[in-house]
Design a protein around this motif. Structure first.
Motif, PDB file in Angstrom:
ATOM      1  N   ILE A 148       0.839  -1.210   0.000  1.00  0.00           N
ATOM      2  CA  ILE A 148       0.000   0.000   0.000  1.00  0.00           C
ATOM      3  C   ILE A 148       0.865   1.248   0.000  1.00  0.00           C
ATOM      4  O   ILE A 148       0.561   2.252  -0.654  1.00  0.00           O
ATOM      5  N   ALA A 149       2.002   1.199   0.706  1.00  0.00           N
ATOM      6  CA  ALA A 149       2.909   2.354   0.707  1.00  0.00           C
ATOM      7  C   ALA A 149       3.455   2.626  -0.689  1.00  0.00           C
ATOM      8  O   ALA A 149       3.583   3.781  -1.104  1.00  0.00           O
ATOM      9  N   ARG A 150       3.815   1.574  -1.408  1.00  0.00           N
ATOM     10  CA  ARG A 150       4.321   1.770  -2.790  1.00  0.00           C
ATOM     11  C   ARG A 150       3.243   2.409  -3.673  1.00  0.00           C
ATOM     12  O   ARG A 150       3.524   3.269  -4.512  1.00  0.00           O
ATOM     13  N   ARG A 151       1.995   2.021  -3.488  1.00  0.00           N
ATOM     14  CA  ARG A 151       0.918   2.606  -4.291  1.00  0.00           C
ATOM     15  C   ARG A 151       0.730   4.087  -3.976  1.00  0.00           C
ATOM     16  O   ARG A 151       0.459   4.898  -4.862  1.00  0.00           O
ATOM     17  N   ILE A 152       0.874   4.396  -2.668  1.00  0.00           N
ATOM     18  CA  ILE A 152       0.740   5.810  -2.290  1.00  0.00           C
ATOM     19  C   ILE A 152       1.833   6.642  -2.938  1.00  0.00           C
ATOM     20  O   ILE A 152       1.603   7.757  -3.433  1.00  0.00           O
ATOM     21  N   ALA A 186       1.119   7.164  -6.584  1.00  0.00           N
ATOM     22  CA  ALA A 186      -0.043   8.041  -6.799  1.00  0.00           C
ATOM     23  C   ALA A 186       0.268   9.504  -6.577  1.00  0.00           C
ATOM     24  O   ALA A 186      -0.586  10.349  -6.771  1.00  0.00           O
ATOM     25  N   GLY A 187       1.479   9.823  -6.182  1.00  0.00           N
ATOM     26  CA  GLY A 187       1.817  11.246  -6.046  1.00  0.00           C
ATOM     27  C   GLY A 187       2.432  11.603  -4.751  1.00  0.00           C
ATOM     28  O   GLY A 187       2.369  12.766  -4.334  1.00  0.00           O
ATOM     29  N   GLY A 188       3.033  10.652  -4.143  1.00  0.00           N
ATOM     30  CA  GLY A 188       3.662  10.947  -2.860  1.00  0.00           C
ATOM     31  C   GLY A 188       4.838  11.871  -3.005  1.00  0.00           C
ATOM     32  O   GLY A 188       5.154  12.637  -2.105  1.00  0.00           O
ATOM     33  N   ASP A 189       5.552  11.849  -4.167  1.00  0.00           N
ATOM     34  CA  ASP A 189       6.712  12.712  -4.387  1.00  0.00           C
ATOM     35  C   ASP A 189       6.321  13.876  -5.267  1.00  0.00           C
ATOM     36  O   ASP A 189       5.639  13.701  -6.282  1.00  0.00           O
ATOM     37  N   ALA A 190       6.783  15.044  -4.999  1.00  0.00           N
ATOM     38  CA  ALA A 190       6.521  16.239  -5.834  1.00  0.00           C
ATOM     39  C   ALA A 190       7.529  16.288  -6.962  1.00  0.00           C
ATOM     40  O   ALA A 190       8.687  15.899  -6.797  1.00  0.00           O
ATOM     41  N   PRO A 191       7.136  16.747  -8.191  1.00  0.00           N
ATOM     42  CA  PRO A 191       8.067  16.856  -9.305  1.00  0.00           C
ATOM     43  C   PRO A 191       9.141  17.876  -9.014  1.00  0.00           C
ATOM     44  O   PRO A 191       8.900  18.887  -8.370  1.00  0.00           O
TER      45      PRO A 191
END
Length: 379
Positions: free
Chosen positions: A68-72, A75-80
């Motif tokens: 679930i952490a990998r999916r988060i 899905a946008g956990g890191d900012a560009p």
């Protein structure tokens, strides 16, 4: 001024068609996926509750939390990063500069080396220019336009007729020669030209109308070479190859050495002699010629009929054994017509067309010859 206005509108339209897509901001690879993240967080909370109640083994709970952490993160956990954001802007700027530079450079070059003030030259003006600067098609179009407005200009038809013939437009050449003769009067050259155009339009067959034109040309000029040549060809089509050879030999002897007709006459003469030599070894009677039938007119009716019947029967049998003989078929059909046996003449015509091929050159000439006798194929 109108040119520049239209060119500016076209350039603006083309530039906008390219610039608008470049100006639109591309979709971020890191779109707002907050809803998905909330779902994943709810899944984590539920996982913790299930683990606390002992519904899931600890090691399975750890694996599920990691997934679930990998999916988060996906899905946008890191900012560009700033570099990633700046690349589309640089690309759009370069594209816009290139799009704007192309029309500016091209307009500048055209203004420097082009001719924006040169007036347009429509078809009518091109046709009115110096004939020495016009193509053959433009000259013909000019003549046709003139004759459409002045159909009684016999001189124009006289000039255009041989041009049509040289270009292979034989039906139009026939019309032009007829108009020239009607308006300018009959001359040996015009009559011979009309006869040649009629012959070529008929697939090489000297029709009755063409023969009359050639004969009229010889009345006006007894040495007209074109008329002599085609009248000798007509003798071949009438089943008189010996007379055709004599006519060509006499013509060849009378032609000057620099005459352009020497070569075609010599070729026709050689071809006819070769054809006669090739057929001389065939078995069977050669069949009656027009002279044979005319000579038989002075005989007693019974003897005449017997002689003609014998020759016709011999020719018929020869053609059954060697059907690839167009001149023989012409003689046979003509013999039956002279004898008044129309049904047998038509039957011979059908057999000859089947043997020669109705669509072949020999077949078409044979059919055209039959029409001069008032016959047509049954199919």
């Amino acid at each position: 001024m109108v040119f520049w206005f239209v060119a500016a509108l076209l350039t603006l339209g083309a530039s906008l068609a390219v610039l608008l897509p470049l100006a639109s901001r591309p979709k971020s690879e890191f779109a707002d996926n907050s809803h998905d993240i909330e779902v994943y967080r709810d899944q984590l909370a539920e996982l913790d509750r299930d683990a606390a109640r002992g519904l899931i083994r600890p090691e399975d709970a750890e694996q599920a939390r990691a997934e679930i952490a990998r999916r988060i993160i996906r899905a946008g956990g890191d900012a560009p990063s700033a570099k990633t954001q700046s690349l589309p802007l640089i690309g759009r700027s370069l594209g816009a500069v290139a799009v704007l530079a192309v029309p500016l450079v091209s307009w500048g070059l055209y203004a420097a080396i082009g001719s924006p003030d040169l007036p347009s030259q429509p078809l009518q003006e091109r046709l009115a220019q110096n004939p020495s600067e016009s193509s053959v098609d433009e000259l013909i179009a000019r003549a046709e336009g003139h004759l459409a407005a002045n159909p009684q200009d016999g001189r124009g038809w006289d000039v255009l007729a041989p041009i049509y013939s040289r270009l292979g437009r034989f039906d139009e050449a026939v019309t032009a020669y007829r108009n020239a003769i009607r308006l300018q009067g009959s001359t040996a050259i015009r009559e011979a030209g009309l006869g040649e155009a009629l012959t070529n339009a008929g697939g090489g067959v000297v029709s009755a109308e063409a023969q009359r034109a050639f004969e009229q040309a010889l009345i006006l000029d007894k040495d007209q070479p074109k008329a002599k040549f085609y009248l000798a060809t007509a003798l071949v089509q009438d089943g008189k190859p010996a007379e055709a050879i004599k006519a060509w030999e006499a013509m060849l002897a009378a032609l000057p050495n620099d005459s352009p007709w020497k070569e075609p006459v010599g070729q026709a003469l050689a071809e006819m002699k070769n054809r006669i030599a090739a057929s001389s070894g065939d078995t069977g009677a050669p069949g009656p010629t027009a002279d044979d039938i005319d000579a038989a007119a002075s005989m007693a009716p019974a003897d005449r009929n017997a002689m003609i019947e014998t020759m016709v029967a011999g020719l018929d049998e020869k053609l059954r054994q060697n059907p690839n003989d167009p001149e023989g078929w012409m003689r046979l059909v003509r013999s039956y017509v002279v004898l008044g046996r129309t049904d047998e003449a038509r039957a011979a015509l059908d057999r000859g067309l089947a043997a020669l091929g109705a669509t072949s050159d020999d077949g078409r000439k044979f059919a055209e010859f039959a029409t001069t006798l008032g016959l047509s194929a049954t199919e």
